[in-house]
Structure formats: C-alpha cells, structure tokens
Scaffold this motif. Structure first.
Motif, short mmCIF file in Angstrom:
data_model
loop_
_atom_site.label_atom_id
_atom_site.label_comp_id
_atom_site.label_asym_id
_atom_site.label_seq_id
_atom_site.Cartn_x
_atom_site.Cartn_y
_atom_site.Cartn_z
N ALA A 298 72.62 57.78 4.72
CA ALA A 298 71.35 57.32 5.27
C ALA A 298 70.67 56.32 4.34
N ALA A 299 71.06 56.34 3.08
CA ALA A 299 70.48 55.39 2.13
C ALA A 299 71.19 54.03 2.18
N CYS A 300 72.27 53.97 2.93
CA CYS A 300 73.07 52.73 3.00
C CYS A 300 72.84 52.00 4.32
N ASP A 301 73.29 50.73 4.32
CA ASP A 301 73.28 49.97 5.57
C ASP A 301 74.70 49.74 6.07
N GLY A 302 75.65 49.97 5.22
CA GLY A 302 77.02 49.77 5.63
C GLY A 302 77.96 50.56 4.73
N ALA A 303 79.23 50.57 5.14
CA ALA A 303 80.19 51.35 4.36
C ALA A 303 81.54 50.66 4.36
N ILE A 304 82.23 50.79 3.23
CA ILE A 304 83.62 50.34 3.16
C ILE A 304 84.48 51.56 3.42
N LEU A 305 85.36 51.45 4.40
CA LEU A 305 86.28 52.56 4.67
C LEU A 305 87.60 52.28 3.98
N VAL A 306 87.95 53.12 3.02
CA VAL A 306 89.22 52.93 2.31
C VAL A 306 90.27 53.82 2.95
N PRO B 230 53.14 51.43 4.76
CA PRO B 230 53.03 52.67 3.98
C PRO B 230 54.41 53.10 3.49
N LEU B 231 54.44 53.65 2.28
CA LEU B 231 55.72 53.97 1.62
C LEU B 231 56.52 55.04 2.36
N LYS B 232 57.81 54.73 2.55
CA LYS B 232 58.77 55.73 3.02
C LYS B 232 60.03 55.55 2.17
N ALA B 233 60.27 56.51 1.30
CA ALA B 233 61.48 56.42 0.47
C ALA B 233 62.32 57.67 0.68
N LEU B 234 63.60 57.47 0.92
CA LEU B 234 64.51 58.60 1.18
C LEU B 234 65.12 59.10 -0.12
N ILE B 235 64.94 60.37 -0.38
CA ILE B 235 65.58 60.96 -1.57
C ILE B 235 67.03 61.28 -1.23
N PHE B 236 67.97 60.69 -1.96
CA PHE B 236 69.37 61.07 -1.69
C PHE B 236 70.02 61.81 -2.84
N ASP B 237 69.33 61.93 -3.94
CA ASP B 237 69.86 62.76 -5.02
C ASP B 237 68.76 62.90 -6.07
N SER B 238 68.90 63.87 -6.93
CA SER B 238 67.99 63.93 -8.06
C SER B 238 68.69 64.67 -9.19
N PHE C 111 66.58 59.85 -7.09
CA PHE C 111 67.32 58.68 -6.61
C PHE C 111 66.88 58.45 -5.18
N CYS C 112 66.42 57.23 -4.87
CA CYS C 112 65.93 57.03 -3.52
C CYS C 112 66.20 55.63 -2.99
N ARG C 113 66.14 55.56 -1.70
CA ARG C 113 66.25 54.29 -1.00
C ARG C 113 64.88 54.01 -0.38
N ILE C 114 64.32 52.83 -0.70
CA ILE C 114 63.01 52.49 -0.14
C ILE C 114 63.23 51.93 1.26
N LYS C 115 62.74 52.65 2.23
CA LYS C 115 62.93 52.21 3.62
C LYS C 115 61.76 51.31 4.06
N GLU C 116 60.56 51.74 3.69
CA GLU C 116 59.36 50.96 4.03
C GLU C 116 58.44 50.98 2.83
N GLY C 117 57.61 49.91 2.69
CA GLY C 117 56.62 49.88 1.63
C GLY C 117 57.22 49.56 0.28
#
Lengths: 603, 387
Positions: free
Chosen positions: A97-105, A194-202, A213-219
């Motif tokens: 969910a923190a990504c916009d794309g993926a490499i499939l190996v 307004p800030l929306k950041a997704l936590i994907f690890d800590s 560790f987060c991905r800033i989605k908005e703000g």
C-alpha cells in the motif's frame, strides 16, 4: 527545496522465495551508485543475521536511491522491501500500500510459483502497476520464452518486453531501472492537504525511540508537528523526519506527499505505531484514515518456558525487548505444573514463532522449553458464551462444551503434474477439502484446498517439499472458523497428567497422534529405577500406552587406577544431565521431550 | 615411626606388545630396549626426586606397578625400579607390592622368583577370559594355557597373593562362555579376582565396531545372568565382593586399590600417572602423557588443588564403591570435622535406603553401604553426591 512528484517512483519487488528478490534489490542499489562495491554487504536490504541465514526478509525496510535516467532526469526511487512469507501477509499488504508499482521477479527456470501468484494478486488488489522481470537467465535450465508465456497466460500481464536479467551477475539491470521510470506511475497527493501518512513498519531504537516508516499519501510532515495515530489514538511531536540512505537514516526538514521516509517522535512503544495505521496532524486532522488497517491477531500460540526457572525474569525482559520491535508478538504470563513459570506467546505463524524462539536463544542467550504450538480454537459453551482457547489446559469441562470450532485456511498449492497424486494424498491426510484444480500449463497445476490451520502449522511445508521433491509451492490465507470434532489429548507419565504436553487434535487423529506421542516420549525419557507407563488419554479413556522399562544397570565397573578425575567427570556429566530434567511426579523428564511433539511426523 | 603418614606408590609402565581392541589406557606397543632402558632411568629419577620431597614424612606400605604390560620389562629393569624404591623410601614391614603381568610375558618360575626376591609380593594376571573365542575377540595375544602356566609358575616362585582379571559382557560372549572362564579361574583358586564389565571407550577399535553395528553386546538379560553367576560362585569360593568389581578371600583385598577408594595418599611415578595427597586443599598430580617429555624431564606434569568440598564428594562416591566398608561415617567426621549428614541431606540417605539401594550399618563401624541393587545403579546414586 520542493520535490517534483513526477520524479519520484515508489515501488517494491515481489517474488517467490529464492527467485532473486534481494539480489535484484542489491543490484539496483549498486547501479544507482549510492553505494560503493566495498560498502555492499552481500544483501543490503536484509540486515538481520537471521534473515540472511534463512534467506528470507522478515521486516519490511526501505531505501531511497537516486537514478539518472536516459531521459536526463534524476529520479528518486524509494525501494520498499516486503517480507516474503505468508506468515507476514498483513505486513506485505501494508508495504504494498506504500508503493505505486511493483517489479515482479520470476525465475527463468522455475516459472510461476504459488507465492508469485499470491503476491501478484495482492499487488493488483492494491492497484499497483506491476511489470515482470525474468531473472536467472544465465542458468542452463533457463527457459525465458516459456516463462513469458506463463506470465501472460496465467497472470495476464504483458511480458513480451520483460527485461531478461541475471541479478546475480548484474546482466540487464539498467533495463529494469528504465522500466521503473517508464512503467511505474509517479505518486499523487496534495502536499497542502491535511496529513495522511501510512505506517508500513516501525523499529525501536534505544536513542530515538520508535522510528516509524511511512508513506506520505497526502499533506506534508514536518519537524515539530504535533501528530496523531488515527487508530491507536497516540499523539506525539515529530522530532525528526528523513529518508533512508543505504543502511542509514538521512535527516531532512519535511516529507511531502508522495515521499517515503521515517519519523521519530519520542514514541516509547511500537504498539502505538501499528502497521497500517494512519498518521495525521493533531491540529488539522484528516477526515478519515487510509483504508486497510487491521489489528493483527496471533494465529499460532505456544508456551515458552525458561529451561532454568531462575531465568524467568530474563525471559520476560527479552520478550519485552522483542515486542518493542514487533507489535505482532503477543505474550502473557502462564504457569504450568510441569514447567513452572513461563509465557503463553502468540505469533503470526510458525515461522514467526521459530524466528522469535531463535532470537531469544541466540541474542538473549536463553535456553527455552517450548510447548507444542497450537491455533486459536473457539469453544462454544452450553451457557451460550464463546471462549477463545489458546492454551489446551484451559479447555472447559466437556459437560460445559456445546461445540468447538477451528480456523480454516484456503490454500493454493502449485505443483508439477507428476506430484499431484502424493500432494492430494497429503492434503487428504491433513483433513483437506478439495476445492478444485487449474492447469497452469500442461505440466503444472494449481491445487486448491481448504485446510484446518492446525494441520499445517507443524510440518506441512516439510511434508510438501519431501513429497514433491521440492517442486511444490504453497500459499494460504485465513478463511474463517468451522465447527469440528475436536478433543483434548492428554499425556500421562507414570499416571500423572502433564499439562504442558496436552494438545487439541481432531478426534479422528487422536489415536494415531497419541500413539506416536507415546512412542516418542518412550525414547526421550531415560530409564528410572522403576517402570514408567506413558499413556495418551482422551477424557478418561486411555488410547495408547508405552512403557519405559526399569533401569537395570548404571554402573562404572572399571577402575582407572588412581585417576579419580575421570570418574568424577563422568558423574558430573550425569548430574548436569539431571539438572536439565523436569520433575513430573517422581519421574525426571528431559526438556527436549516437551518439544518432541513437534517432530511427530518424522518417520 | 608412628608419626609418619602411610603412603602408596603407583608406577606406570606404558608399554605393551600389542594394543588390545578395548583398551584406552595410556599404553603403546614398543619393542626397543633403548627406550625401555631410558624409561626405567626416568622412573628411577622420578622416584628419587619424589622421595626428596616427602620420604622423611611418609612410610610406604603399598606399591603398585601397573600398565600397559609391566612384565615386558626385563628382570634387570624391574630390579632397578625396586632398588630405587627401597633405597629412597622407608617401607613398612607389612607392605603389599603388586606387579601386573600378562600371561604370555610374565616369564617362567625363575624370573618370577627373582621378581619375588626383589620385593614384589603380589601379582595381578591379566587373564580376561579362558575361552579362546573371547580372547580373540578382545585381541589378547595369550591362550588359556598361558594363564594356567603363569599361575603355576607364580605359585612355584612363592607368590601367595595373586589376582586374576576377568572381563564380561564382551561382543558375542555367551553366558556359558563366561561361566566357563569363571569356572576355570575359580578352579585354580586365586586369592583375588577383579571382574569388569566391558566398557566401550571412544577412540578404541571396539568403539568403531560397536557404533558401525558390526559387533553386538550380550543382551541385558545375559549380562544379568553373568553377574548372578559371578556373585554366587565367588561367594561359594569363599570370596567377598568387597568392591563393586573386586572379590577377595579374607585378608587379601587389594590394599593399594583400597587406598584410592579411601582417599589415602599415593604418589604417581611414570608416564601419565596420577597421585593424590589429602589435605585442605588436597593435591592431585598428573604426570605428563608425552613420552619424549617424560624422558627428558621425568618430573613434568601438573598439580591441581582439590577443594575440601570436592574431597568430601569424592570421599563419598569412592567410599560407596566399597561394598563392605561404604562411606565410613567416623572417618568422614575425622577428616572433614563434620558429619556426613550435615553435608548431604539425611532425606537423601533415607530415600536411597527406602528404595532398597543403600543400608546404614552400625557395626563394625557406622557406615552407608550400597546394596547389590544399589551397586547396579551406583552411577545414579554417586552423581547425587556431586554438586
């Protein structure tokens, strides 16, 4: 300094285990020039020893790198690493969910595997743009043409222009980087919203507190900002923001929408920063959180006891420390008549359990006795209430039980056609319900089964591997609970019930498991002065029995002249062995006997 | 004279003709007179150096020449050792001096008589068995005839205190074969019998044979039968099982071995030998196991201190080996200044007694003694005396 969103690419690499994900990550980091050859450890992203040894990635991590593309622009690549095991499915989904794309190996020789499919579907579910890469083309058995067709036929991904690479030997890596630029979309999001950041690890750091560790989605998140975790409700002031250089944290002033980075805010406990939660600004909160947050539930439980009772406090400290970094680890104190004081611990799966166990033993130097892992059962009582049973010893009296339910998973097994027979037999033995089969190509099939979780937590992977000569791959997800004919199997040693050896088993398997258990214990328990019956019982009914014969002789006849030290060493060894025993009534049971149940199916 | 402490001396001869397949003692085949001479010279030096330190405080009453195969030495070499001992130490009038001999190298009555004259008054014959098949399995190089001939020669030479070593529980050995060996030995009626069950030691050919499955041991039941025969027949022959593996006619117990089990002082002479001097702390010595080093410097070795607590433990587990004497309570008090029940919980003794493994004797002396069943599982009991 403003960051041009158009020049950011947030992506991850997905693959079946051993198809070369970590190696490709290494090459990408290498090619982008952030690291010198000398700085490269063999695999940069996996930084726990344990991960390297097991060849798997346990904790998601991320890396920011700069790539100067053929179009002349410098791009920021945020490469997010995802755990590769089904135990960590939820973490995987949050990383995606923190990504916009993926490499499939995909491995040029092995083609698509069960995990490949599972991961691709997961990525597509998260609306990621996925492009394939065929790896290991330098293997003699590589057949890229076949694999390309497989990808197109089975997954339906365009694969004709998939880069043919060898991550190991650095062949064609530039093409992968160019495709990242071309095929993965730039992030969107309004830096002023307004800030929306997704936590994907800590992770927990003893100096900085929790590093999120987060991905800033908005703000935009800035130093000094008061923030709030929308699900847990925890609030904090941002102390530091930054991004990930290779293996280290690089501080910066702010992270705007589209970026991936970290935040520290003097947070003391990772429980406040649950993976999947949304960070927002306290004074200007987002209207609603990002979708997809789930509270993680433990799937597998077991008792963990210090081999030396005096180490109880050490074990608690170690578990607390591990929990700082692993919000999915659950534990609570419990006591066992046989094992004394210890903890009932909950895990995402058996691999998670093994990793924790190994870390406790290796990093904290603890000798552990682990009881048989079990799943969470639902017990419907006659009074209309339901309890979640995590410890077999807590099973209510049969008269109070109306019914019991066990967790069921839907499983997909990818296997070459020659092994379909043995694999189906295995699933049948494990009480699997056959749902269907699809042919991927003429020689490979995807088997679909419903399986009880408690049938796969012990040794299903091993059994699968041995029956398919290593060719089968396997993936599953929890489906729900179904009513089942379950019984508690008790073990009696010299007529005393041993709580730590009880487990829940399907009624039809009780006899066989009881018998194997008795046989195993017979080998593990040393002979005593008296005969020791070992019995397996369901309720009051004995269903299996073995006997440890009385010890006839234990004597050192030989005289070593005046060399007493030799004799002494022998006795010391004997005494030492005795210390590692647990007293059950008047029987001394070695610690490892409690773990022998884990290996019941080794013939 | 009475203010002198008594002392034992152990002298090790590490040479043998051929290493037996079960043997893990410090011994090796050597057939070089020059080395043997050099070794005997080293022993003599070793004896004299030791005597310098302690001969004025001690009176020697037991000496034991063991191996290896001491009978591989020539009479002259043996005599050298004997002379060194008798001239360096004061020897008690009533001494016991044993030498181990192998049935095919002990020599004739003449050599044995000379040995007897040199001061040695007890022989220990390493027979192990009389049955040819068993002897072959063991890798012994002698025959039953050798055993009888040696015994006869020893008697003729004037030895009136003779031990014979037997083994049982050997690969492929039947109960009948053991019974035959025992019968043969009891027929010639030695004063003393040592009967050891085979132990498979790491690093021996037997270890490999056993662990590769090429050789099987007699069943537990058969071993039990062999022991039943051993205990009852020796009793009928007028012998007492005074130690777990040792049987003797009254007054013929091995005084030197009793010294080990009673934790009385003994000196170590020769390659790899160990000695012990009781005290607080006790001193345990171990000579070097390197032949070259020993030849160059016969005093090289290590001395370790034995704390009093360890000595108490050893006093108990060694004491329990003695089936008649046991842990002598009065001796314990005398040595350690406290009663054995204050060191080990009385409940532990009580438990062993209740389990039928031990008895408490009050006469002739107060002592804890193992029962025959207790002796069978003695390791388990002795381990409880270790902290």
């Amino acid at each position: 300094m403003s960051i041009n969103q158009q020049l950011i690419r947030n992506f991850c690499i997905i693959a079946h285990i051993d198809h070369g994900k970590s190696t490709l990550a290494d090459r990408i980091i290498e090619k982008t020039g952030l690291l010198t050859q000398r700085e490269m450890q063999a695999q940069v992203l996996d930084n726990m020893d344990l991960e390297r040894e097991r060849g798997i990635t346990i904790k998601a991590q991320a890396c920011r790198i700069i790539y100067k593309a053929n179009d002349g622009n410098e791009y920021i690549f945020n490469l997010i690493d995802t755990p590769g095991h089904v135990d960590f499915n939820y973490e995987v989904s949050r990383s995606l969910a923190a990504c916009d794309g993926a490499i499939l190996v995909v491995d040029a020789a092995q083609g698509i595997e069960a995990q490949t499919l599972a991961n691709v579907y997961l990525a597509l579910d998260h609306d990621l743009d996925v492009f394939p890469v065929i790896n290991k083309i330098d293997l003699p058995s590589a057949d890229p043409e076949r694999v390309i067709h497989e990808i197109e036929d089975v997954i339906g991904l365009e694969a004709q222009d998939a880069p043919l690479i060898s991550a190991k030997n650095g062949i064609n890596i530039e093409e992968v980087l160019e495709q990242v630029v071309a095929k993965i979309p730039a992030p969107k999001g309004d830096p002023e919203a307004p800030l929306k950041a997704l936590i994907f690890d800590s992770i927990y750091d003893s100096y900085k507190g929790v590093i999120v560790f987060c991905r800033i989605k908005e703000g935009t998140v800035r130093k000094g900002m008061a923030i709030k975790m929308m699900a847990t409700g925890a609030t904090a002031n941002v102390v530091e923001v930054g991004y990930f250089g290779a293996g280290r944290f690089i501080e910066c002033d702010e992270l705007p929408a589209g970026m991936v980075g970290y935040i520290t805010a003097s947070i003391k406990n990772v429980k406040d920063t649950m993976v999947g939660d949304t960070i927002t600004e306290l004074s200007r909160p987002a209207a609603e959180p990002l979708p997809g947050y789930k509270k993680v539930h433990s799937m597998v439980y077991c008792g963990m006891y210090p081999a030396d009772g005096a180490k109880y406090g050490d074990l608690r400290d170690a578990l607390e420390k591990l929990q700082l970094n692993d919000a999915s680890l659950f534990f609570e104190p419990e006591t066992s008549i046989a094992l004394g004081f210890g903890f009932r611990c909950g895990f995402l799966g058996l691999l998670h359990l093994e990793i924790i166990q190994e870390r406790l033993e290796r990093e904290y130097n603890l000798d552990l006795v682990t009881t048989a892992p079990g799943v969470v059962y639902h017990v419907n009582k006659t009074d209309g209430t339901q309890i979640e049973l995590t410890n077999p010893s807590n099973l209510p009296d049969p008269s109070e039980i109306l019914s019991m339910e066990e967790p069921i998973v839907s499983a997909e097994i990818m296997v070459t056609t020659e092994f379909i027979g043995p694999i189906m037999e295995l699933c049948q033995n494990r009480r699997g319900v056959y749902l269907g089969m699809e042919y991927i190509e003429t020689t490979r099939a995807l088997l679909k089964y419903e399986l009880p979780l408690n049938e796969i937590i012990y040794d299903f992977f091993d059994a699968l591997k041995s029956r398919s000569k290593g060719y089968a791959s396997f993936d599953y997800e929890l489906k729900g609970y179904v009513e089942s004919k379950l019984v508690k199997l008790d073990i009696l040693i010299n007529h005393e019930e041993v709580d730590a050896l009880s487990f829940i088993v399907h009624a039809d398997n009780a006899y066989e498991r009881g018998r194997k258990m008795c046989e195993k214990l017979k080998d593990e328990i040393p002979r005593h002065l008296f005969e020791i019956p070992i019995q397996a019982a369901v309720g009051n009914k004995i269903i299996a029995r073995e006997t440890v014969k009385a010890m006839r002789k234990d004597v050192l006849a030989k005289c070593y002249g005046g060399d007493i030290s030799r004799k002494r060493k022998l006795l010391e060894k004997q005494k030492e062995g005795k210390k590692r025993m647990r007293q059950i009534g008047n029987v001394e049971v070695p610690q490892k006997a409690f773990m022998s149940v884990l290996k019941l199916d080794e013939e | 004279m009475s203010d002198k402490r008594s002392l034992g001396i152990y002298i090790h001869i590490p040479f043998c003709k051929q290493k037996c397949k079960y043997c893990d003692f410090l011994s090796f085949p050597i057939d070089d007179e020059v080395i043997k001479d050099a070794y005997v010279d080293a022993l003599v030096y070793n004896i004299k150096e030791q005597a310098k330190v302690c001969s004025d405080r001690y009176i020697v009453d037991t000496i034991y020449i063991g191996g290896g195969t001491p009978s591989l030495l020539s009479f002259e070499q043996i005599q050298k050792i004997c002379t060194a001992i008798s001239t360096s130490f004061s020897i008690d009038e009533d001494y016991e001096w044993t030498m181990e001999v192998n049935p095919n190298s002990a020599g004739d009555a003449v050599k044995l008589m000379m040995i007897r004259k040199a001061g040695i008054n007890r022989l220990s014959i390493g027979a192990q068995a009389t049955c040819t098949r068993t002897l072959t399995t063991l890798g012994r190089i002698h025959t039953a005839e050798d055993i009888f001939a040696t015994y006869e020669a020893a008697c003729k030479a004037g030895f009136t205190n003779i031990n014979i070593d037997l083994m049982y529980g050997i690969f492929g050995q039947t109960v009948e074969e053991f019974a035959k060996s025992l019968e043969d030995i009891l027929y010639i009626a030695p004063e003393h019998l040592s009967a050891y069950q085979l132990i498979i030691e790491e690093g021996t050919p037997f270890y490999d044979l056993y662990h590769s499955g090429q050789a099987t041991l007699p069943s537990e039941e058969d071993i039990a039968k062999m022991e039943e025969i051993l205990y009852s027949w020796t009793q009928l022959a007028g012998m007492t099982r005074y130690e777990i593996s040792n049987f003797a006619k009254p007054g013929h117990e091995s005084r030197h071995n009793l010294r080990y089990w009673r934790m009385q002082d003994y000196l170590a002479i020769g390659l790899g030998a160990s000695g012990f001097i009781f005290g607080d702390p006790g001193l345990r010595s171990e000579n070097t196991k390197d032949l070259q080093e020993y030849l160059e410097r016969p005093t090289s070795g290590t001395i370790t201190q034995v704390p009093l607590e360890n000595e108490m433990e050893e006093f108990c587990f060694l004491g329990l080996r003695m089936m008649e004497e046991g842990i002598d309570c009065e001796n314990f008090r005398e040595r350690f200044g406290r009663s054995v029940e204050t060191v080990y919980p009385p409940a532990m003794f009580e438990r062993f007694i209740q389990q039928g493994l031990m008895i408490k004797k009050y006469a002739p002396r107060e002592a804890y003694v193992l029962t025959p069943r207790g002796a069978d599982v003695s390791n388990m009991i002795m381990a409880e005396f270790i902290n």
